[in-house]
Design a protein around this motif. Structure first.
Motif, PDB file in Angstrom:
ATOM      1  N   MET A 273       0.810  -1.225   0.000  1.00  0.00           N
ATOM      2  CA  MET A 273       0.000   0.000   0.000  1.00  0.00           C
ATOM      3  C   MET A 273       0.834   1.261   0.000  1.00  0.00           C
ATOM      4  O   MET A 273       0.334   2.347  -0.303  1.00  0.00           O
ATOM      5  CB  MET A 273      -0.918   0.026   1.224  1.00  0.00           C
ATOM      6  N   SER A 276       0.856   4.431  -2.435  1.00  0.00           N
ATOM      7  CA  SER A 276      -0.230   4.230  -3.396  1.00  0.00           C
ATOM      8  C   SER A 276      -1.401   5.122  -3.009  1.00  0.00           C
ATOM      9  O   SER A 276      -1.372   5.841  -2.010  1.00  0.00           O
ATOM     10  CB  SER A 276      -0.686   2.773  -3.389  1.00  0.00           C
ATOM     11  N   ARG A 277      -2.477   5.058  -3.781  1.00  0.00           N
ATOM     12  CA  ARG A 277      -3.668   5.829  -3.422  1.00  0.00           C
ATOM     13  C   ARG A 277      -4.232   5.358  -2.090  1.00  0.00           C
ATOM     14  O   ARG A 277      -4.898   6.126  -1.384  1.00  0.00           O
ATOM     15  CB  ARG A 277      -4.722   5.720  -4.523  1.00  0.00           C
ATOM     16  N   TYR A 278      -3.968   4.086  -1.745  1.00  0.00           N
ATOM     17  CA  TYR A 278      -4.454   3.562  -0.468  1.00  0.00           C
ATOM     18  C   TYR A 278      -3.676   4.169   0.700  1.00  0.00           C
ATOM     19  O   TYR A 278      -4.254   4.531   1.726  1.00  0.00           O
ATOM     20  CB  TYR A 278      -4.338   2.039  -0.443  1.00  0.00           C
ATOM     21  N   LYS A 280      -2.179   7.028   0.646  1.00  0.00           N
ATOM     22  CA  LYS A 280      -2.611   8.430   0.714  1.00  0.00           C
ATOM     23  C   LYS A 280      -3.960   8.546   1.424  1.00  0.00           C
ATOM     24  O   LYS A 280      -4.189   9.485   2.183  1.00  0.00           O
ATOM     25  CB  LYS A 280      -2.703   9.007  -0.696  1.00  0.00           C
ATOM     26  N   ARG A 281      -4.824   7.574   1.169  1.00  0.00           N
ATOM     27  CA  ARG A 281      -6.148   7.598   1.809  1.00  0.00           C
ATOM     28  C   ARG A 281      -6.026   7.466   3.319  1.00  0.00           C
ATOM     29  O   ARG A 281      -6.743   8.141   4.077  1.00  0.00           O
ATOM     30  CB  ARG A 281      -7.014   6.474   1.247  1.00  0.00           C
ATOM     31  N   GLU A 283      -3.581   8.464   5.201  1.00  0.00           N
ATOM     32  CA  GLU A 283      -3.116   9.740   5.739  1.00  0.00           C
ATOM     33  C   GLU A 283      -4.215  10.805   5.696  1.00  0.00           C
ATOM     34  O   GLU A 283      -4.328  11.632   6.605  1.00  0.00           O
ATOM     35  CB  GLU A 283      -1.878  10.201   4.972  1.00  0.00           C
ATOM     36  N   GLN A 284      -5.049  10.777   4.666  1.00  0.00           N
ATOM     37  CA  GLN A 284      -6.157  11.721   4.582  1.00  0.00           C
ATOM     38  C   GLN A 284      -7.188  11.468   5.674  1.00  0.00           C
ATOM     39  O   GLN A 284      -7.744  12.416   6.256  1.00  0.00           O
ATOM     40  CB  GLN A 284      -6.820  11.634   3.198  1.00  0.00           C
ATOM     41  N   THR A 298       3.461   7.476   2.829  1.00  0.00           N
ATOM     42  CA  THR A 298       3.611   7.994   1.469  1.00  0.00           C
ATOM     43  C   THR A 298       5.000   8.517   1.124  1.00  0.00           C
ATOM     44  O   THR A 298       5.314   8.669  -0.056  1.00  0.00           O
ATOM     45  CB  THR A 298       2.614   9.141   1.225  1.00  0.00           C
TER      46      THR A 298
END
Length: 328
Positions: A273, A276-278, A280-281, A283-284, A298
């Motif tokens: 992960m 990746s976009r995962y 990043k998700r 952390e968001q 990330t």
């Protein structure tokens, strides 16, 4: 509890969030369990994928991880600022002295002692300051269900081990998997167990239905149910450490679990992960709770060089982890 009051759930979460901020830091940790093996001599917990591995022989080279691989993973966790949730392995995969040696080496790598989750044992006196605490795999928040689902892990033996851990000066933790048939009514039992055994840390997971197990067709628990469980524990135990695990297909759980009282999050395939976009998700999700994140999911730079900074024998494994992390 048949009548669900969503307003009361939201109020509970709000109170739990305020209580967490009062008694804990604003920091959310990224936690990673380091597995020592894929073999378990018990192999009969009905939710566990190890229960599907009974035909694999204990001596199989695939059953135990190479220790240098374990140490490389610990080094990567230190680079990325991740906490090691605990060392975990099936029964009879490693001896007590082997586990002690692994824990000591990891402490040398990370500068911190580790938690253990390696099964019921009466040999805790063999360990030293390489260990922070002992984790009892209580798993099910209902004693009757526990006996059915985890027949080879008697609750009284888990409690005896935790009592011994306390006598030796170690912290005490338990793991609970949600979605095994328990209900909110079982929280009374869980609260009493935490009080009686003076638990310092609780780790919640949501059911991950494994193919071949009795739970393969079950669903993961609803996010608001999960959050109600966590907030209830936080409201009853303001100072307890709470770690919450969720899966890659349920990353939206993270924010609400943090607001419900979680101090850390876990159960991610870190190197698959990462960046990746995962990642990043994740952390968001933390960002939008107003918390700060310890460690990174990330920052490619934090992966570091492809050589071990500790021991050249770990380098081949370090390279593999970095390659896997940069692949996505």
């Amino acid at each position: 509890m048949n009548n669900i009051d969503s307003f009361e759930i939201l109020k509970s979460i709000e109170k739990a969030n305020k209580l967490t901020l009062k008694h804990h830091s604003n920091e959310i940790t990224l936690e990673r369990a380091i597995f020592l093996s894929w073999w378990c001599d018990k192999g009969d917990c009905k939710f566990c994928y190890m229960s599907t591995q009974k035909d694999r022989i204990k001596e199989s080279s695939k059953a135990k991880r190479q220790v240098n691989n374990i140490y490389a993973e610990a080094e990567m966790c230190a680079r990325l600022g991740w906490n090691i949730e605990f060392l975990s392995g099936g029964y009879e995969s490693f001896t007590t002295l082997e586990i002690k040696d692994i824990a000591q080496n990891i402490k040398n790598i990370t500068g911190k002692g580790v938690w253990l989750n390696t099964g019921i044992t009466n040999e805790l006196d063999q360990f030293g300051d390489e260990i922070i605490g002992i984790t009892g795999a209580l798993e099910v928040a209902n004693p009757k269900l526990h006996d059915e689902i985890c027949p080879s892990k008697p609750i009284d033996k888990i409690s005896e081990m935790l009592s011994s851990a306390g006598d030796l000066g170690y912290k005490k933790a338990i793991t609970i998997i949600l979605g095994l048939g328990e209900t909110l009514d079982d929280l009374d039992y869980l609260i009493d167990y935490i009080k009686l055994n003076k638990i310092d840390r609780i780790i919640f997971y949501s059911l991950n239905p494994h193919e071949g197990t009795e739970f393969e067709n079950e669903s993961q628990p609803a996010s608001l149910y999960y959050s109600q469980v966590v907030s209830t524990i936080r409201l009853n135990f303001p100072k307890i450490e709470i770690i919450c695990g969720t899966w890659i297909d349920n990353l939206a759980n993270i924010g609400i679990l943090i607001l419900s009282g979680a101090n850390g999050i876990t159960k991610f395939p870190l190197f698959k992960m990462f960046a990746s976009r995962y990642g990043k998700r994740v952390e968001q999700e933390v960002k939008w709770t107003g918390r700060s994140l310890k460690g990174t999911f990330t920052d490619i730079e934090k992966l570091g060089k492809e050589e071990s900074e500790i021991n050249n024998e770990y380098t081949d494994f370090i390279k593999r982890y970095i390659k896997k992390s940069k692949k996505i």
